[in-house]
Design a protein around this motif. Structure first.
Motif, PDB file in Angstrom:
ATOM      1  N   PHE A 117      -4.684  -1.869  10.996  1.00 10.66           N
ATOM      2  CA  PHE A 117      -3.972  -3.409  10.557  1.00 10.66           C
ATOM      3  C   PHE A 117      -5.172  -4.105   9.830  1.00 10.66           C
ATOM      4  N   ALA A 118      -6.293  -3.814  10.019  1.00 10.07           N
ATOM      5  CA  ALA A 118      -7.347  -4.838   9.746  1.00 10.07           C
ATOM      6  C   ALA A 118      -7.587  -4.616   7.960  1.00 10.07           C
ATOM      7  N   GLY A 119      -7.658  -5.961   7.334  1.00 10.75           N
ATOM      8  CA  GLY A 119      -7.796  -5.754   5.976  1.00 10.75           C
ATOM      9  C   GLY A 119      -9.126  -5.651   5.710  1.00 10.75           C
ATOM     10  N   HIS A 120      -9.771  -4.886   4.660  1.00  9.59           N
ATOM     11  CA  HIS A 120     -11.020  -4.669   4.348  1.00  9.59           C
ATOM     12  C   HIS A 120     -11.192  -4.700   3.054  1.00  9.59           C
ATOM     13  N   PRO A 121     -12.502  -5.407   2.582  1.00  8.37           N
ATOM     14  CA  PRO A 121     -12.567  -5.896   0.872  1.00  8.37           C
ATOM     15  C   PRO A 121     -12.920  -4.197   0.215  1.00  8.37           C
ATOM     16  N   LEU A 122     -13.339  -3.363   0.965  1.00 12.11           N
ATOM     17  CA  LEU A 122     -13.598  -2.039   0.338  1.00 12.11           C
ATOM     18  C   LEU A 122     -12.363  -1.081   0.048  1.00 12.11           C
ATOM     19  N   VAL A 123     -11.320  -1.214   0.886  1.00 14.34           N
ATOM     20  CA  VAL A 123     -10.364  -0.215   1.222  1.00 14.34           C
ATOM     21  C   VAL A 123      -8.910  -0.656   0.575  1.00 14.34           C
ATOM     22  N   GLY A 124      -8.460   0.187  -0.299  1.00 15.06           N
ATOM     23  CA  GLY A 124      -6.912   0.055  -0.791  1.00 15.06           C
ATOM     24  C   GLY A 124      -6.189   1.258  -0.198  1.00 15.06           C
ATOM     25  N   LEU A 125      -5.107   1.400  -0.756  1.00 19.15           N
ATOM     26  CA  LEU A 125      -4.230   2.414  -0.618  1.00 19.15           C
ATOM     27  C   LEU A 125      -3.635   3.038  -1.700  1.00 19.15           C
ATOM     28  N   ARG A 126      -2.899   4.373  -1.511  1.00 20.98           N
ATOM     29  CA  ARG A 126      -2.002   4.960  -2.531  1.00 20.98           C
ATOM     30  C   ARG A 126      -0.900   5.426  -1.842  1.00 20.98           C
ATOM     31  N   VAL A 127       0.174   5.329  -2.315  1.00 21.43           N
ATOM     32  CA  VAL A 127       1.385   5.887  -1.643  1.00 21.43           C
ATOM     33  C   VAL A 127       1.885   6.890  -2.178  1.00 21.43           C
ATOM     34  N   VAL A 128       2.706   7.570  -1.186  1.00 22.02           N
ATOM     35  CA  VAL A 128       3.502   8.859  -1.686  1.00 22.02           C
ATOM     36  C   VAL A 128       4.865   8.626  -1.439  1.00 22.02           C
ATOM     37  N   VAL A 129       5.518   8.844  -2.777  1.00 26.10           N
ATOM     38  CA  VAL A 129       7.163   8.729  -2.884  1.00 26.10           C
ATOM     39  C   VAL A 129       7.701   9.952  -2.447  1.00 26.10           C
ATOM     40  N   ARG A 130       8.658   9.863  -1.591  1.00 24.45           N
ATOM     41  CA  ARG A 130       9.196  11.094  -0.933  1.00 24.45           C
ATOM     42  C   ARG A 130      10.736  10.993  -1.079  1.00 24.45           C
ATOM     43  N   PRO A 131      11.638  12.171  -1.233  1.00 26.49           N
ATOM     44  CA  PRO A 131      13.124  12.118  -1.308  1.00 26.49           C
ATOM     45  C   PRO A 131      13.530  11.988   0.353  1.00 26.49           C
TER      46      PRO A 131
END
Length: 131
Positions: A117-131
């Motif tokens: 849960f630590a923010g980092h300036p070089l890290v992002g995210l990609r989400v997966v959408v599921r049924p």
């Protein structure tokens, strides 16, 4: 804002899901890492910035490079991506490398760890959408 249709959920991909998506049925890179032209087409990494002394730093808007075979942009470089995988030391696994990493860090199998849960300036995210 936007929301999900009823019955859909959004999650982080697991480490295995992220690697499968980044590889898109291919190897550990969506490009030949020995070919500087291909690296520049697919990845925003240290070697592809305009010069060693540059103001061209930080993440770029998604989609400025060529997508992988499945149409996913920026699976190599730009921002490293957080996965839902947590290791025995309670660290979250991050893949893909960032704009500040060398091309070797952008291979799909390369993982680093950060507190989940630590923010980092070089890290992002990609989400997966599921049924």
């Amino acid at each position: 804002g936007w929301g999900l249709a009823r019955g859909l959920t959004a999650t982080l991909p697991s480490e295995d899901e992220w690697e499968d998506a980044a590889r898109a049925g291919g190897g550990i890179y969506p490009f030949d890492p020995e070919n500087p032209g291909e690296v520049a087409r697919f990845a925003r990494v240290r070697e592809t910035l305009s010069s060693a002394i540059t103001t061209d730093t930080g993440t770029a808007p998604v989609g400025r490079r060529t997508p992988n075979a499945w149409g996913l942009y920026d699976t190599a470089g730009n921002a490293a991506e957080l996965t839902s995988t947590i290791d025995a030391d309670e660290q979250a696994h991050v893949h893909g490398g960032s704009w500040n990493d060398p091309v070797a860090a952008a291979r799909s199998s390369n993982a680093t760890s950060i507190p989940p849960f630590a923010g980092h300036p070089l890290v992002g995210l990609r989400v997966v959408v599921r049924p």
